[in-house]
Enzyme design. Structure first.
Site, PDB file in Angstrom:
ATOM      1  N   GLY A 179      75.472  32.870 -44.889  1.00 14.82           N
ATOM      2  CA  GLY A 179      74.013  32.829 -44.869  1.00 14.82           C
ATOM      3  C   GLY A 179      73.451  34.120 -45.432  1.00 14.82           C
ATOM      4  N   SER A 180      72.280  34.493 -44.936  1.00 15.62           N
ATOM      5  CA  SER A 180      71.600  35.648 -45.508  1.00 15.62           C
ATOM      6  C   SER A 180      72.228  36.957 -45.028  1.00 15.62           C
ATOM      7  CB  SER A 180      70.131  35.625 -45.086  1.00 15.62           C
ATOM      8  OG  SER A 180      70.052  35.827 -43.690  1.00 15.62           O
ATOM      9  N   GLY A 182      73.800  38.221 -41.389  1.00 18.00           N
ATOM     10  CA  GLY A 182      75.091  38.916 -41.293  1.00 18.00           C
ATOM     11  C   GLY A 182      74.975  40.249 -40.581  1.00 18.00           C
ATOM     12  N   GLU A 241      80.114  35.788 -45.305  1.00 17.73           N
ATOM     13  CA  GLU A 241      79.876  35.408 -46.695  1.00 17.73           C
ATOM     14  C   GLU A 241      78.358  35.317 -46.822  1.00 17.73           C
ATOM     15  OE1 GLU A 241      78.906  33.663 -49.699  1.00 17.73           O
ATOM     16  OE2 GLU A 241      79.817  31.815 -48.940  1.00 17.73           O
TER      17      GLU A 241
HETATM   18  C1  UN1 Z   1      77.582  29.139 -51.549  1.00 21.18           C
HETATM   19  O1  UN1 Z   1      76.626  29.090 -52.309  1.00 21.18           O
HETATM   20  O2  UN1 Z   1      77.444  29.495 -50.349  1.00 21.18           O
HETATM   21  O3  UN1 Z   1      81.124  28.942 -56.307  1.00 21.18           O
HETATM   22  C2  UN1 Z   1      78.949  28.698 -51.914  1.00 21.18           C
HETATM   23  C3  UN1 Z   1      80.249  28.125 -56.013  1.00 21.18           C
HETATM   24  C4  UN1 Z   1      80.591  27.079 -54.975  1.00 21.18           C
HETATM   25  C5  UN1 Z   1      80.418  27.632 -53.597  1.00 21.18           C
HETATM   26  C6  UN1 Z   1      79.119  28.329 -53.352  1.00 21.18           C
HETATM   27  N1  UN1 Z   1      81.946  26.655 -55.161  1.00 21.18           N
HETATM   28  O4  UN1 Z   1      79.144  28.128 -56.516  1.00 21.18           O
END
Ligand code: UN1
Length: 510
Positions: free
Chosen positions: A241-242, A246, A263
């Site tokens: 998320g944002s 995080g 992430e």
């Molecule tokens: C995301 O935007 O959280 O590489 C994941 C990509 C995708 C996954 C994105 N396979 O754009």
């Protein structure tokens, strides 16, 4: 091409898809979470948010399941994930319809997201026979030194609206083969898609004689997530998320010595060098910037173009942006669906206004579209904005389709601009100069977790580790050896010499 599906039509598609996946939305009816569709902006169903006691109960049940699952042989765990992958294949159209309805993705991208789930299941099945530990030569005679990887426990997964199923699947498929169990708090914007996936996983588990509660869904907002994050029975929290989210999750988990796998956002850039194949670069940039209506964490947000080709590139991009089919994601031919809600639209408008105030000029797009047909939805034409410098607004992530174009004179300046933002997720260079490509990939080149050559920033394959540095949070999910985050490592030394031999040559015999 201009018509927008009626809310009733979207609701009917959703009901059919849910039913096929084994979900009756009436069973989840209540207050706290409203499932909506960005296609029309209308509410679809009111669902019951889970309270703190239910979060605790879910975690307890997941922990209970873990106690059995951790000793189930890993290849047997893999067999469950294999069955789940088969069910996902069978229901790919249903799941894609739900992704389109709740996240607004066009058909091809919604199907692509489901494919990402199927692919990661395949990957995890293979992994279930490859959870390798190392053996090392012991310094002592008659001793063996090795490491073993054991299941970790309950994994809390917090996922975002923009990849409502794939990111959960990266975590869940790998966690399950690693012997962990999962409690999932999906985005409150995409609850139905989550319920459908969970129902299919439950079906796979029942058919595989696996214990119940291997994966549970918690619906709700930030409080529901916070309760999960603070639970001592959750040794790993994987949150997507944002950066703001995080910053809350990371320290809370660390305070109880849990692990977090973050992430977070991206402010991804691509460099277009003078030697680049411009047809390829422009095509790639259009998808990376405008695909998913600019709502991927990997979306291309900055284009750093050599001064000799920048006008040519912006002319081509402006032409492409002007004709991108914006509209109903359920319709064939649409390439850009809606923004997820009005707040995303307001953020886009504010960013474009600030960019102009900071010296930028809008070369194409930025306007709202289809407001007459869908007044509660937020369709926009992706914006292309030429900037005189990497100003404040350019250094921020705005989760909408705004592509800033900067120009550079020499390669060192391009890398400096590229790395001169807080995030470090995904990057690319378009060049035919091999040396330049290698310099971009090198230790003093791009500082991101994903660095591509002649490929845009979005659309990574599941086989690689996914994630990034700096404000992106540092976590790695999906492929490569990301599985290690979901296990605990034990170092084992076995003495078969029949006598005491101390390491480092210590003599304690007196
Ligand atoms: C995301 O935007 O959280 O590489 C994941 C990509 C995708 C996954 C994105 N396979 O754009």
């Amino acid at each position: 091409m201009t018509a927008i599906s009626a809310t009733e039509e979207v609701r009917a598609r959703v009901e059919t898809a849910l039913k096929r996946c084994g979900v009756d939305p009436a069973a989840f009816a209540g207050d706290g979470v409203t499932a909506r569709t960005p296609v029309t902006g209308a509410p679809l169903f009111d669902l019951r948010a889970h309270g703190p006691a239910e979060v605790d109960r879910a975690v307890d049940a997941a922990h209970e399941a873990f106690l059995t699952w951790r000793t189930t042989p890993a290849p047997v765990r893999g067999a469950l994930v294999k069955r789940f992958g088969a069910l996902l294949s069978e229901h790919r159209q249903d799941l894609a319809a739900l992704v389109t309805a709740e996240a607004g993705k066009i058909g091809s991208e919604a199907l692509g997201e489901v494919q990402e789930m199927i692919d990661v299941c395949d990957f995890a099945v293979g992994l279930s026979r490859q959870l390798y530990g190392r053996t090392m030569p012991s310094e002592r005679p008659g001793h063996r030194l090795m490491e073993t990887w054991h299941p970790l426990g309950v994994v809390g997964v917090i996922s975002a609206f923009n990849f409502p199923v794939a990111v959960w699947a990266w975590n869940a498929a790998v966690a399950l083969v690693c012997g962990d169990t999962v409690v999932w708090k999906p985005s409150e914007l995409t609850p139905l898609t989550a319920l459908a996936c969970a129902a299919l996983l439950d079906r796979a588990a029942a058919e595989s004689d696996a214990p119940p509660h291997l994966n549970q869904v918690l619906l709700g907002g930030a409080e529901t997530g916070a309760r999960l994050v603070d639970s001592p029975l959750v040794p790993l929290v994987s949150a997507t998320g944002s950066t703001r989210m995080g910053r809350e999750v990371g320290p809370r988990v660390a305070a109880r010595f849990g692990r977090s796998l973050l992430e977070l956002g991206g402010n991804n850039a691509a460099v277009i060098a003078p030697s680049a194949d411009l047809d390829l670069a422009v095509d790639a940039a259009v998808f990376a910037a405008a695909g998913t209506a600019g709502q991927r964490c990997t979306t291309l947000r900055r284009l750093i173009v050599h001064q000799d080709v920048v006008d040519d590139v912006t002319d081509r991009l402006s032409a492409a942006f002007r004709v991108l089919p914006v509209g109903d994601p359920f319709r064939d031919g649409t390439l850009v669906g809606p923004l997820v809600h009005g707040a995303a639209h307001a953020a886009m408008r504010a960013a474009v206004e600030r960019a102009v105030a900071q010296g930028g000029s809008v070369l194409a797009g930025g306007e709202r579209e289809l407001a007459d047909l869908a007044p509660d939805a937020h369709y926009v034409r992706p914006a292309l904005v030429r900037m005189p410098a990497q100003t404040e607004v350019v250094r921020e992530e705005t989760f909408a389709p705004v592509l800033y174009v900067l120009s550079y004179r020499d390669f060192a300046e391009a890398v400096e601009l590229h790395n001169g933002v807080p995030h470090g997720l995904s990057s690319g260079i378009f060049t035919r100069d091999h040396g330049e490509a290698e310099r971009f990939l090198a230790a003093d080149g791009a500082d991101c977790g994903i660095v591509n050559v002649n490929i845009g920033t979005s659309g990574a394959e599941i086989g690689g580790a996914f994630g990034g540095e700096k404000d992106t949070g540092g976590g790695r999910e999906s492929g490569s050896d990301a599985w290690r985050a979901y296990m605990r490592r034990a170092t084992n030394t076995v003495n078969f010499s029949g006598r005491v031999a101390l390491a480092q040559g210590v003599d304690f015999s007196g």
